[in-house]
Design a protein around this motif. Structure first.
Motif, PDB file in Angstrom:
ATOM      1  N   THR A  49       0.809  -1.221   0.000  1.00 13.23           N
ATOM      2  CA  THR A  49       0.000   0.000   0.000  1.00 13.23           C
ATOM      3  C   THR A  49       0.842   1.271   0.000  1.00 13.23           C
ATOM      4  OG1 THR A  49      -1.743  -1.162   1.221  1.00 13.23           O
ATOM      5  CG2 THR A  49      -1.850   1.240   1.184  1.00 13.23           C
ATOM      6  N   PHE A  50       1.893   1.278   0.805  1.00 12.31           N
ATOM      7  CA  PHE A  50       2.709   2.481   0.972  1.00 12.31           C
ATOM      8  C   PHE A  50       4.031   2.439   0.210  1.00 12.31           C
ATOM      9  CE2 PHE A  50      -0.246   3.011   4.371  1.00 12.31           C
ATOM     10  CZ  PHE A  50      -0.233   4.351   4.740  1.00 12.31           C
ATOM     11  N   GLY A  51       4.338   1.309  -0.391  1.00 10.55           N
ATOM     12  CA  GLY A  51       5.625   1.170  -1.062  1.00 10.55           C
ATOM     13  C   GLY A  51       6.678   0.625  -0.121  1.00 10.55           C
ATOM     14  N   HIS A  52       7.780   0.174  -0.693  1.00  9.64           N
ATOM     15  CA  HIS A  52       8.840  -0.423   0.111  1.00  9.64           C
ATOM     16  C   HIS A  52       9.646   0.637   0.855  1.00  9.64           C
ATOM     17  CE1 HIS A  52       8.430  -4.618  -1.063  1.00  9.64           C
ATOM     18  NE2 HIS A  52       8.120  -4.179  -2.269  1.00  9.64           N
ATOM     19  N   ARG A  53      10.135   0.242   2.009  1.00 12.34           N
ATOM     20  CA  ARG A  53      10.955   1.102   2.855  1.00 12.34           C
ATOM     21  C   ARG A  53      12.409   0.949   2.460  1.00 12.34           C
ATOM     22  NH1 ARG A  53      13.436  -0.264   8.052  1.00 12.34           N
ATOM     23  NH2 ARG A  53      13.655   1.590   9.373  1.00 12.34           N
ATOM     24  N   GLU A  54      13.113   2.066   2.407  1.00 16.64           N
ATOM     25  CA  GLU A  54      14.545   2.003   2.149  1.00 16.64           C
ATOM     26  C   GLU A  54      15.235   1.451   3.378  1.00 16.64           C
ATOM     27  OE1 GLU A  54      16.477   5.453   0.671  1.00 16.64           O
ATOM     28  OE2 GLU A  54      14.912   5.908  -0.788  1.00 16.64           O
ATOM     29  N   SER A  55      15.937   0.338   3.207  1.00 15.71           N
ATOM     30  CA  SER A  55      16.583  -0.326   4.334  1.00 15.71           C
ATOM     31  C   SER A  55      17.962   0.251   4.587  1.00 15.71           C
ATOM     32  CB  SER A  55      16.712  -1.828   4.054  1.00 15.71           C
ATOM     33  OG  SER A  55      15.440  -2.407   3.898  1.00 15.71           O
ATOM     34  N   ASP A  56      18.266   0.415   5.872  1.00 15.59           N
ATOM     35  CA  ASP A  56      19.611   0.820   6.271  1.00 15.59           C
ATOM     36  C   ASP A  56      20.413  -0.438   6.545  1.00 15.59           C
ATOM     37  OD1 ASP A  56      18.972   3.550   6.191  1.00 15.59           O
ATOM     38  OD2 ASP A  56      18.120   3.458   8.204  1.00 15.59           O
ATOM     39  N   ILE A  57      21.316  -0.772   5.648  1.00  8.98           N
ATOM     40  CA  ILE A  57      22.129  -1.963   5.826  1.00  8.98           C
ATOM     41  C   ILE A  57      23.314  -1.616   6.723  1.00  8.98           C
ATOM     42  CG2 ILE A  57      23.524  -3.709   4.669  1.00  8.98           C
ATOM     43  CD1 ILE A  57      21.781  -3.307   2.196  1.00  8.98           C
ATOM     44  N   LYS A  58      23.373  -2.326   7.860  1.00  6.97           N
ATOM     45  CA  LYS A  58      24.398  -2.024   8.853  1.00  6.97           C
ATOM     46  C   LYS A  58      25.485  -3.085   8.844  1.00  6.97           C
ATOM     47  CE  LYS A  58      21.024   0.314  11.772  1.00  6.97           C
ATOM     48  NZ  LYS A  58      20.326   0.327  13.057  1.00  6.97           N
ATOM     49  N   SER A  59      26.661  -2.664   9.227  1.00  6.43           N
ATOM     50  CA  SER A  59      27.769  -3.599   9.304  1.00  6.43           C
ATOM     51  C   SER A  59      27.625  -4.479  10.543  1.00  6.43           C
ATOM     52  CB  SER A  59      29.097  -2.846   9.377  1.00  6.43           C
ATOM     53  OG  SER A  59      29.202  -2.165  10.623  1.00  6.43           O
ATOM     54  N   GLU A  60      28.348  -5.584  10.546  1.00  8.68           N
ATOM     55  CA  GLU A  60      28.323  -6.482  11.701  1.00  8.68           C
ATOM     56  C   GLU A  60      28.787  -5.749  12.961  1.00  8.68           C
ATOM     57  OE1 GLU A  60      30.362 -10.696  13.151  1.00  8.68           O
ATOM     58  OE2 GLU A  60      30.508 -10.071  11.062  1.00  8.68           O
ATOM     59  N   LYS A  61      29.779  -4.904  12.822  1.00  8.17           N
ATOM     60  CA  LYS A  61      30.299  -4.151  13.969  1.00  8.17           C
ATOM     61  C   LYS A  61      29.241  -3.218  14.540  1.00  8.17           C
ATOM     62  CE  LYS A  61      34.090  -1.129  15.413  1.00  8.17           C
ATOM     63  NZ  LYS A  61      35.318  -0.405  14.982  1.00  8.17           N
ATOM     64  N   GLU A  62      28.486  -2.543  13.659  1.00  4.55           N
ATOM     65  CA  GLU A  62      27.428  -1.636  14.109  1.00  4.55           C
ATOM     66  C   GLU A  62      26.337  -2.398  14.862  1.00  4.55           C
ATOM     67  OE1 GLU A  62      26.944   2.019  11.002  1.00  4.55           O
ATOM     68  OE2 GLU A  62      26.625   0.021  10.183  1.00  4.55           O
ATOM     69  N   ILE A  63      25.982  -3.563  14.344  1.00  6.12           N
ATOM     70  CA  ILE A  63      24.944  -4.371  14.984  1.00  6.12           C
ATOM     71  C   ILE A  63      25.378  -4.811  16.377  1.00  6.12           C
ATOM     72  CG2 ILE A  63      23.690  -6.565  14.866  1.00  6.12           C
ATOM     73  CD1 ILE A  63      23.776  -6.226  11.784  1.00  6.12           C
ATOM     74  N   ILE A  64      26.624  -5.251  16.505  1.00  2.75           N
ATOM     75  CA  ILE A  64      27.151  -5.689  17.800  1.00  2.75           C
ATOM     76  C   ILE A  64      27.191  -4.522  18.780  1.00  2.75           C
ATOM     77  CG2 ILE A  64      29.218  -6.528  18.996  1.00  2.75           C
ATOM     78  CD1 ILE A  64      29.776  -8.205  16.444  1.00  2.75           C
ATOM     79  N   THR A  65      27.602  -3.361  18.301  1.00  2.00           N
ATOM     80  CA  THR A  65      27.661  -2.164  19.143  1.00  2.00           C
ATOM     81  C   THR A  65      26.273  -1.782  19.640  1.00  2.00           C
ATOM     82  OG1 THR A  65      29.601  -1.344  17.964  1.00  2.00           O
ATOM     83  CG2 THR A  65      28.346   0.260  19.246  1.00  2.00           C
ATOM     84  N   GLU A  66      25.281  -1.847  18.759  1.00  4.14           N
ATOM     85  CA  GLU A  66      23.918  -1.510  19.156  1.00  4.14           C
ATOM     86  C   GLU A  66      23.394  -2.455  20.235  1.00  4.14           C
ATOM     87  OE1 GLU A  66      21.426  -1.392  15.745  1.00  4.14           O
ATOM     88  OE2 GLU A  66      22.028   0.637  15.184  1.00  4.14           O
ATOM     89  N   TYR A  67      23.707  -3.721  20.110  1.00  4.11           N
ATOM     90  CA  TYR A  67      23.214  -4.693  21.088  1.00  4.11           C
ATOM     91  C   TYR A  67      23.694  -4.366  22.497  1.00  4.11           C
ATOM     92  CZ  TYR A  67      20.407  -8.309  18.927  1.00  4.11           C
ATOM     93  OH  TYR A  67      19.362  -8.991  18.365  1.00  4.11           O
ATOM     94  N   LYS A  68      24.835  -3.729  22.582  1.00  7.66           N
ATOM     95  CA  LYS A  68      25.357  -3.373  23.897  1.00  7.66           C
ATOM     96  C   LYS A  68      24.507  -2.318  24.585  1.00  7.66           C
ATOM     97  CE  LYS A  68      30.155  -4.506  22.699  1.00  7.66           C
ATOM     98  NZ  LYS A  68      31.516  -3.987  22.428  1.00  7.66           N
ATOM     99  N   THR A  69      23.754  -1.565  23.790  1.00  7.33           N
ATOM    100  CA  THR A  69      22.900  -0.524  24.371  1.00  7.33           C
ATOM    101  C   THR A  69      21.495  -1.038  24.694  1.00  7.33           C
ATOM    102  OG1 THR A  69      22.004   0.312  22.258  1.00  7.33           O
ATOM    103  CG2 THR A  69      24.137   1.190  22.986  1.00  7.33           C
ATOM    104  N   TYR A  70      21.105  -2.148  24.086  1.00  8.10           N
ATOM    105  CA  TYR A  70      19.736  -2.628  24.250  1.00  8.10           C
ATOM    106  C   TYR A  70      19.396  -2.970  25.699  1.00  8.10           C
ATOM    107  CZ  TYR A  70      19.450  -3.021  19.143  1.00  8.10           C
ATOM    108  OH  TYR A  70      19.442  -2.772  17.797  1.00  8.10           O
ATOM    109  N   LEU A  71      20.343  -3.558  26.415  1.00  9.36           N
ATOM    110  CA  LEU A  71      20.074  -3.947  27.796  1.00  9.36           C
ATOM    111  C   LEU A  71      19.783  -2.727  28.652  1.00  9.36           C
ATOM    112  CD1 LEU A  71      19.804  -6.199  29.830  1.00  9.36           C
ATOM    113  CD2 LEU A  71      22.269  -6.062  30.247  1.00  9.36           C
ATOM    114  N   ASP A  72      20.575  -1.670  28.494  1.00 10.45           N
ATOM    115  CA  ASP A  72      20.354  -0.439  29.263  1.00 10.45           C
ATOM    116  C   ASP A  72      19.023   0.202  28.886  1.00 10.45           C
ATOM    117  OD1 ASP A  72      22.743  -0.741  30.579  1.00 10.45           O
ATOM    118  OD2 ASP A  72      23.878   0.552  29.220  1.00 10.45           O
TER     119      ASP A  72
END
Length: 203
Positions: free
Chosen positions: A69-92
């Motif tokens: 209905t709204f069209g596809h969303r532009e995906s932000d492809i993140k590096s493995e390092k960025e994903i790991i770094t983000e996970y460290k903030t999820y708990l807090d």
């Protein structure tokens, strides 16, 4: 009373919970696109968080309907390092939101979950409250009202009560929580009656 913007998000959240609502969801998304100010990003967040309550298939299929209905969303492809770094903030992030939602009951609820399943307790904190429900675009009040609607429809009473409390704790008024439950029940008197009784318990 709920404003039209929030109501549209709650209706969409409810319709995204079950496969039998698929056609209704498609029509609702068309209506939302042409006659409301609700954005694709807000709907995406509502559907994304539903994976915690209605399952991954429900989230995936509702996002599919959204894209048609709204069209596809532009995906932000993140590096493995960025994903790991983000996970460290999820708990807090998760711990902070968890305390906000459950308030004085936070520690008791967490201890009960740990007794039932340490794995699910950890996933709830990291994946649920940290990774998913702490995302931007939607405020906590709108998220909790959508969750109340979804859980009213799905019938998980214990979790529904927890999120009724959560909605109140993040600032939702009782009449708005009741309206969210009514939307979620979709005319099923029994489902609404159960939710209404749970809401009365928080007074």
């Amino acid at each position: 009373m709920l404003d039209t913007h929030t109501t549209s998000l709650i209706v969409a959240s409810t319709l995204a919970t079950r496969p039998e609502f698929r056609n209704e969801l498609t029509e609702e998304l068309r209506k939302i696109k042409t006659s409301t100010t609700v954005s694709r990003e807000e709907l995406y967040e509502v559907f994304l968080q539903n994976y915690l309550f209605a399952g991954f298939p429900a989230a995936l299929e509702s996002v599919r309907a959204l894209s048609k209905t709204f069209g596809h969303r532009e995906s932000d492809i993140k590096s493995e390092k960025e994903i790991i770094t983000e996970y460290k903030t999820y708990l807090d992030q998760g711990a902070a939101l968890y305390k906000k939602v459950y308030a004085a009951n936070a520690e008791r609820v967490r201890e009960e979950m740990i007794r039932l399943s340490p794995d699910l307790a950890a996933w709830a904190m990291i994946e649920g409250y940290g990774k998913t429900l702490s995302r931007p675009v939607l405020d906590s009040k709108t998220r909790e009202l959508c969750i109340v609607a979804s859980l009213t429809q799905l019938g998980w009473e214990r979790q529904l009560y927890s999120h009724i409390l959560g909605a109140r704790n993040v600032g939702a008024e009782q009449d708005k929580i009741l309206k969210a439950a009514q939307i979620g029940a979709k005319g099923d008197e029994k489902k609404f009656e159960i939710a209404e009784q749970l809401i009365k318990k928080i007074v």
